[in-house]
Motif scaffolding. Structure first.
Motif, PDB file in Angstrom:
ATOM      1  N   CYS A   1       7.658  -3.185  -9.021  1.00 31.85           N
ATOM      2  CA  CYS A   1       6.732  -2.041  -8.937  1.00 31.85           C
ATOM      3  C   CYS A   1       6.950  -1.274  -7.639  1.00 31.85           C
ATOM      4  CB  CYS A   1       5.283  -2.535  -9.009  1.00 31.85           C
ATOM      5  SG  CYS A   1       4.776  -3.179 -10.618  1.00 31.85           S
ATOM      6  N   GLY A   2       7.090  -2.018  -6.522  1.00 30.80           N
ATOM      7  CA  GLY A   2       7.297  -1.364  -5.235  1.00 30.80           C
ATOM      8  C   GLY A   2       8.585  -0.573  -5.192  1.00 30.80           C
ATOM      9  N   ILE A   3       9.652  -1.143  -5.740  1.00 28.86           N
ATOM     10  CA  ILE A   3      10.941  -0.446  -5.768  1.00 28.86           C
ATOM     11  C   ILE A   3      10.863   0.791  -6.669  1.00 28.86           C
ATOM     12  CG2 ILE A   3      13.347  -0.634  -6.496  1.00 28.86           C
ATOM     13  CD1 ILE A   3      13.194  -3.607  -5.728  1.00 28.86           C
ATOM     14  N   THR A   4      10.169   0.644  -7.798  1.00 28.05           N
ATOM     15  CA  THR A   4      10.095   1.749  -8.773  1.00 28.05           C
ATOM     16  C   THR A   4       9.324   2.937  -8.228  1.00 28.05           C
ATOM     17  OG1 THR A   4      10.191   0.156 -10.611  1.00 28.05           O
ATOM     18  CG2 THR A   4       9.373   2.370 -11.106  1.00 28.05           C
ATOM     19  N   ILE A   5       8.165   2.678  -7.617  1.00 28.17           N
ATOM     20  CA  ILE A   5       7.321   3.785  -7.140  1.00 28.17           C
ATOM     21  C   ILE A   5       7.637   4.165  -5.691  1.00 28.17           C
ATOM     22  CG2 ILE A   5       5.473   3.124  -8.702  1.00 28.17           C
ATOM     23  CD1 ILE A   5       3.959   1.952  -6.356  1.00 28.17           C
ATOM     24  N   LYS A   6       8.595   3.420  -5.073  1.00 28.00           N
ATOM     25  CA  LYS A   6       9.029   3.694  -3.699  1.00 28.00           C
ATOM     26  C   LYS A   6       7.875   3.613  -2.698  1.00 28.00           C
ATOM     27  CE  LYS A   6      12.990   6.617  -4.949  1.00 28.00           C
ATOM     28  NZ  LYS A   6      12.932   6.362  -6.393  1.00 28.00           N
ATOM     29  N   SER A   7       7.009   2.654  -2.918  1.00 26.52           N
ATOM     30  CA  SER A   7       5.890   2.419  -2.003  1.00 26.52           C
ATOM     31  C   SER A   7       5.428   0.975  -2.175  1.00 26.52           C
ATOM     32  CB  SER A   7       4.732   3.373  -2.313  1.00 26.52           C
ATOM     33  OG  SER A   7       3.586   3.011  -1.564  1.00 26.52           O
ATOM     34  N   TRP A   8       5.005   0.354  -1.065  1.00 24.76           N
ATOM     35  CA  TRP A   8       4.559  -1.039  -1.142  1.00 24.76           C
ATOM     36  C   TRP A   8       3.053  -1.161  -1.022  1.00 24.76           C
ATOM     37  CZ3 TRP A   8       7.977  -4.139  -3.034  1.00 24.76           C
ATOM     38  CH2 TRP A   8       9.334  -3.852  -2.861  1.00 24.76           C
TER      39      TRP A   8
END
Length: 294
Positions: free
Chosen positions: A179-186
């Protein structure tokens, strides 16, 4: 026909009412608190939320809940049984339908902020976890599961040599990283971990209750006296098992006795007043089943 009748006997109509409520509660927690602010639920539900975001508009959360969960429950049919599978698929169906109604039919705006908690991610994570946890816990309590990850964990955890809890944790960790990689946010995946933790604790609370019982294993040479004293003070008798000391080779006895959290100190005093050398081991008991409960 005989098989159909046999299956029908396993299913309780009252349970479907409870599972309907559970599915509605779970859908409310996810669609009102988590989905609007792009927080992720755990398991297959969280994966469905991610897929809803990255696929065309016609591919919705409700659709992915069915497409991903139903094959998993069908795959686990032989291991989990017909009743469990039917109850689980039914609850997922309610969850999916209610999610669709809230997001597409009812006059509830879930397009960009939570209708109840606004854009406060912590509030959304907490209340989304609690409410969806209640729905999941009720489903488990009544003999089903609302997420296919529970079935996958039962089937594959032993095969790869890990516990069910570890399997679920690994799945969710991988999910949140993706999810973090996909939306470019952690930020959102990290808040989703809060949701996962609170949801899992809520499930434990709903399934096991606030006042967990304790199993006391009392190793003593005065089992008869202690058993009589416990029966007199707690209006309940324990079970005495013969044993031999591993080092001393002396004959001993073990008393198996169930108490609640508030009775532990009283139990210790009674036992040690009679036998100061007695060894007491305490373990949590998730459920106690008597003949009258069946």
């Amino acid at each position: 026909m005989r098989k159909i009748r046999s299956v029908m006997k396993e299913l309780d109509p009252k349970v479907f009412i409870a599972l309907t409520i559970a599915g509605i509660i779970n859908a409310f927690g996810v669609t009102i608190f988590l989905f609007p602010v792009k927080l992720y639920d755990s398991g297959i539900s969280g994966l469905s939320m991610l897929l809803d975001q990255v696929t065309p508009s016609g591919m919705t959360l409700s659709l992915f809940l069915l497409l991903l969960n139903i094959p998993i429950f069908a795959f686990g049919l032989r291991k989990q049984g017909i009743a469990f599978t039917v109850y689980s698929i039914f609850t997922v169906g309610v969850y999916s339908l209610m999610s669709f109604l809230i997001m597409k039919v009812f006059p509830i705006d879930v397009s960009f902020i939570s209708p109840l908690a606004g854009s406060d991610l912590l509030l959304c994570a907490i209340f989304g976890g609690v409410i969806s946890g209640i729905g999941s816990g009720l489903t488990i309590r009544f003999g089903g599961a609302i997420d296919g990850i529970d079935v996958l964990s039962v089937i594959f955890s032993k095969k790869i040599g890990i516990s069910i809890g570890t399997f679920v944790m690994i799945f969710n960790t991988i999910l949140y990283i993706i999810c973090g990689i996909t939306i470019k946010s952690w930020i959102l995946p990290l808040y989703s971990i809060v949701t996962y933790y609170i949801g899992s604790r809520t499930v434990d609370f709903v399934v096991e209750g606030i006042d967990k019982s304790k199993c006391a294993m009392i190793v003593t040479t005065k089992a008869s006296e202690i058993s009589d004293a416990l029966a007199e003070n707690f209006d309940s008798s324990g079970t005495i098992v013969n044993a031999i000391g591993g080092y001393s080779k002396e004959s001993k006895e073990i008393i198996y006795f169930i108490v609640n959290h508030f009775q532990i100190n009283k139990l210790k005093k009674i036992v040690h007043n009679i036998d100061p050398a007695a060894f007491i081991s305490l373990q949590e008991v998730s459920d106690i089943i008597r003949k009258k409960d069946m």
